[in-house]
Design a protein around this motif. Structure first.
Motif, PDB file in Angstrom:
ATOM      1  N   GLN A  83       0.870  -1.272  -0.025  1.00  0.00           N
ATOM      2  CA  GLN A  83       0.034   0.029   0.034  1.00  0.00           C
ATOM      3  C   GLN A  83       0.776   1.234  -0.163  1.00  0.00           C
ATOM      4  N   VAL A  84       0.323   2.206  -0.620  1.00  0.00           N
ATOM      5  CA  VAL A  84       0.917   3.734  -0.519  1.00  0.00           C
ATOM      6  C   VAL A  84       0.501   4.654   0.721  1.00  0.00           C
ATOM      7  N   ARG A  85       1.381   5.225   1.527  1.00  0.00           N
ATOM      8  CA  ARG A  85       0.871   5.807   2.502  1.00  0.00           C
ATOM      9  C   ARG A  85       1.552   7.077   2.713  1.00  0.00           C
ATOM     10  N   GLU A  86       0.999   8.244   3.001  1.00  0.00           N
ATOM     11  CA  GLU A  86       1.547   9.369   3.164  1.00  0.00           C
ATOM     12  C   GLU A  86       2.320   9.543   4.654  1.00  0.00           C
ATOM     13  N   MET A  87       3.717   9.701   4.428  1.00  0.00           N
ATOM     14  CA  MET A  87       4.409   9.677   5.892  1.00  0.00           C
ATOM     15  C   MET A  87       4.833  11.197   6.256  1.00  0.00           C
ATOM     16  N   ALA A  88       4.810  11.418   7.248  1.00  0.00           N
ATOM     17  CA  ALA A  88       5.066  12.604   7.787  1.00  0.00           C
ATOM     18  C   ALA A  88       6.584  13.045   7.213  1.00  0.00           C
ATOM     19  N   ASN A  89       6.798  14.427   6.669  1.00  0.00           N
ATOM     20  CA  ASN A  89       8.156  14.534   6.388  1.00  0.00           C
ATOM     21  C   ASN A  89       9.030  13.805   5.419  1.00  0.00           C
ATOM     22  N   VAL A  90       8.309  12.838   4.816  1.00  0.00           N
ATOM     23  CA  VAL A  90       8.845  12.184   3.784  1.00  0.00           C
ATOM     24  C   VAL A  90       8.016  12.175   2.355  1.00  0.00           C
ATOM     25  N   THR A 101       6.782   0.369   7.086  1.00  0.00           N
ATOM     26  CA  THR A 101       7.296   0.876   6.177  1.00  0.00           C
ATOM     27  C   THR A 101       8.299   0.213   5.475  1.00  0.00           C
ATOM     28  N   LEU A 102       8.507   0.161   4.022  1.00  0.00           N
ATOM     29  CA  LEU A 102       9.561  -0.518   3.410  1.00  0.00           C
ATOM     30  C   LEU A 102      10.616   0.460   2.988  1.00  0.00           C
ATOM     31  N   TYR A 103      11.621  -0.257   2.748  1.00  0.00           N
ATOM     32  CA  TYR A 103      13.003   0.609   2.184  1.00  0.00           C
ATOM     33  C   TYR A 103      13.513  -0.035   1.299  1.00  0.00           C
ATOM     34  N   ARG A 104      14.628   0.720   0.593  1.00  0.00           N
ATOM     35  CA  ARG A 104      15.499   0.612  -0.318  1.00  0.00           C
ATOM     36  C   ARG A 104      17.072   1.065   0.100  1.00  0.00           C
ATOM     37  N   PHE A 105      17.936   0.351  -0.199  1.00  0.00           N
ATOM     38  CA  PHE A 105      19.514   0.560  -0.025  1.00  0.00           C
ATOM     39  C   PHE A 105      20.202   1.055  -1.129  1.00  0.00           C
ATOM     40  N   ASP A 106      20.751   2.283  -1.038  1.00  0.00           N
ATOM     41  CA  ASP A 106      21.480   3.184  -2.115  1.00  0.00           C
ATOM     42  C   ASP A 106      22.768   2.139  -2.809  1.00  0.00           C
ATOM     43  N   LYS A 107      23.208   1.282  -1.919  1.00  0.00           N
ATOM     44  CA  LYS A 107      24.451   0.444  -2.265  1.00  0.00           C
ATOM     45  C   LYS A 107      23.659  -0.821  -2.995  1.00  0.00           C
ATOM     46  N   ASP A 108      22.649  -1.143  -2.992  1.00  0.00           N
ATOM     47  CA  ASP A 108      22.032  -2.264  -4.027  1.00  0.00           C
ATOM     48  C   ASP A 108      22.109  -1.691  -5.409  1.00  0.00           C
ATOM     49  N   THR A 109      21.573  -2.615  -6.251  1.00  0.00           N
ATOM     50  CA  THR A 109      21.271  -2.187  -7.757  1.00  0.00           C
ATOM     51  C   THR A 109      20.082  -2.497  -8.113  1.00  0.00           C
ATOM     52  N   ALA A 110      19.435  -1.992  -9.215  1.00  0.00           N
ATOM     53  CA  ALA A 110      18.268  -2.146  -9.687  1.00  0.00           C
ATOM     54  C   ALA A 110      18.260  -2.929 -11.212  1.00  0.00           C
ATOM     55  N   LYS A 111      19.483  -2.735 -11.718  1.00  0.00           N
ATOM     56  CA  LYS A 111      19.849  -3.215 -13.209  1.00  0.00           C
ATOM     57  C   LYS A 111      21.235  -3.709 -13.128  1.00  0.00           C
ATOM     58  N   ALA A 167      14.496  -2.835  11.544  1.00  0.00           N
ATOM     59  CA  ALA A 167      14.448  -3.278  12.852  1.00  0.00           C
ATOM     60  C   ALA A 167      13.877  -2.379  13.762  1.00  0.00           C
ATOM     61  N   LYS A 168      14.309  -1.157  13.686  1.00  0.00           N
ATOM     62  CA  LYS A 168      13.891  -0.182  14.789  1.00  0.00           C
ATOM     63  C   LYS A 168      12.375   0.437  14.465  1.00  0.00           C
ATOM     64  N   ASP A 169      11.968   0.278  13.436  1.00  0.00           N
ATOM     65  CA  ASP A 169      10.337   0.657  13.461  1.00  0.00           C
ATOM     66  C   ASP A 169       9.445  -0.570  14.167  1.00  0.00           C
ATOM     67  N   THR A 170       8.678  -0.112  15.040  1.00  0.00           N
ATOM     68  CA  THR A 170       8.165  -0.972  16.072  1.00  0.00           C
ATOM     69  C   THR A 170       6.547  -1.255  15.851  1.00  0.00           C
ATOM     70  N   LYS A 171       6.078  -0.237  15.081  1.00  0.00           N
ATOM     71  CA  LYS A 171       4.878  -0.015  14.780  1.00  0.00           C
ATOM     72  C   LYS A 171       4.395   0.579  13.418  1.00  0.00           C
ATOM     73  N   ALA A 172       3.193   0.132  12.882  1.00  0.00           N
ATOM     74  CA  ALA A 172       2.860   0.594  11.737  1.00  0.00           C
ATOM     75  C   ALA A 172       2.764   1.962  11.644  1.00  0.00           C
ATOM     76  N   GLY A 173       3.434   2.597  10.299  1.00  0.00           N
ATOM     77  CA  GLY A 173       3.724   3.913  10.126  1.00  0.00           C
ATOM     78  C   GLY A 173       5.104   4.659  10.652  1.00  0.00           C
ATOM     79  N   ASP A 174       5.678   3.753  11.595  1.00  0.00           N
ATOM     80  CA  ASP A 174       7.016   4.306  11.713  1.00  0.00           C
ATOM     81  C   ASP A 174       7.797   4.347  10.595  1.00  0.00           C
ATOM     82  N   ALA A 175       8.822   5.369  10.334  1.00  0.00           N
ATOM     83  CA  ALA A 175       9.632   5.502   9.484  1.00  0.00           C
ATOM     84  C   ALA A 175      11.153   5.754   9.972  1.00  0.00           C
ATOM     85  N   LEU A 176      11.574   5.164  10.933  1.00  0.00           N
ATOM     86  CA  LEU A 176      12.848   5.417  11.679  1.00  0.00           C
ATOM     87  C   LEU A 176      13.898   5.145  10.677  1.00  0.00           C
TER      88      LEU A 176
END
Length: 347
Positions: A83-90, A101-111, A167-176
């Protein structure tokens, strides 16, 4: 004649480097800092005495407990209907079916898709399995895919980018995890960092690329709007510290004595950046109360660009809980708010 040539060369080097914080260069070998890219952590320079940098386990990836978010998120949990959610300051970011919240890592590659997060990294950033993932509202099913990890498991990808929890996100909506290490970002529905170009609170690194270049494209602000033209850096009068620099959202900027302006080197790396967030670049035309000539950038060991003021790298502090806070002032006797002249704030 040879001595004169050598002397002349030395003067030339001094002239080339004197414009970048020469007056503030370390006074002795005892003040020397870690060269950029050396990969070693410094001693206890963070906000909590004796605990390294005051956050993280020392892995450089954040909390290394391996514990994932509650409620089905985390390592081994299923993604469910994204799902797409609006996240404060993000801005608009992707969450799993339970709202984590789901994340991506700049040191990974997509292509091609490839994950470079293994071992301790994967404990702090639990991998999101591809099994059971489906597209909900706002998510393009055509962008969903998977990548085979070293252990043979299938990791979810969005737009080719491997997907993680924090791992530090402990509840829905966290974006730590936003901005940790300058390389982790909330995942946008197109696979790019969420809200690129928008301002972010301390503890976030949103907009490092886009905001730093005047929000040319993909920014959260509409083209030609007042938000796009807002002041990126300004000066406020603090009753105790005098004129100090703040970012667009009013968060205080700090400099670190274990960094170096001459030559420019980075001393805050790895878990240090869990507590002290490298400030993203800004457009020199969007500063107020500061000489634009003082505004610059430095390349960090991970390849990202960080804002500098008078050649000193600057940061926000996660211990500041509201705009205008100066809780980072004097931490460990190494961290200082930055004045409108680019100097350390006294007091």
């Amino acid at each position: 004649m040879r001595r004169e040539i050598i002397a002349g060369s030395a003067v030339a080097v001094l002239l080339l480097t004197a414009g970048c914080g020469a007056a503030d260069k370390p006074s002795s070998k005892a003040d020397a800092v870690q060269p950029a890219g050396s990969g070693k952590q410094l001693g206890a320079y963070g906000s909590d005495g004796g605990s390294g940098y005051g956050a993280g386990s020392g892995s450089g990836y954040g909390e290394g407990s391996g514990a994932g978010p509650a409620g089905g998120g985390g390592q081994g949990g299923t993604a469910g209907k994204l799902q797409v959610r609006e996240m404060a300051n993000v801005g608009s970011g992707v969450a799993d079916g339970d709202g984590f919240t789901l994340y991506r890592f700049d040191k990974d590659t997509a292509k091609p898709p490839k994950s470079n997060c293994e071992g301790d990294c994967a404990k702090a950033w639990p991998v999101v399995p591809a099994d059971d993932a489906s597209a909900g509202a706002g998510v393009d099913a055509a962008l969903l895919g998977s990548v085979t990890r070293a252990d043979g498991s299938k990791q979810l990808t969005v737009g080719g980018w491997p997907v993680y929890h924090y791992a530090k996100d402990t509840k829905a909506g966290d974006a730590l995890g936003e901005g940790v290490g300058g390389t982790w970002h909330v995942l946008g529905p197109d696979g790019k960092p969420a809200g690129a170009g928008k301002g972010a609170a301390p503890g976030t690194g949103t907009g490092t690329e886009m905001q730093g270049h005047g929000m040319e494209s993909g920014g959260g602000a509409k083209e030609g709007s007042q938000e796009a033209a807002k002041v990126a850096l300004s000066v406020r009068k603090d009753a105790r510290l005098g004129n100090i620099v703040q970012n667009a959202e009013g968060w205080t900027l700090y400099r670190f004595d274990k960094d170096s302006a001459w030559p420019m080197k980075i001393g805050c790396v790895d878990s240090c950046t869990d507590t002290w967030k490298p400030a993203p670049l800004v457009d020199k035309t969007q500063v107020s109360g500061i000489d634009p000539k003082l505004i610059g950038s430095v390349k960090r060991p991970d390849g990202t660009e960080q804002l500098t003021i008078d050649c000193w790298p600057v940061y926000t502090f996660t211990g500041d809980k509201a705009p205008g806070d100066v809780n980072g002032q004097g931490k460990q006797n190494l961290w200082w708010a930055v004045t409108d002249k680019g100097k350390k704030a006294a007091g």
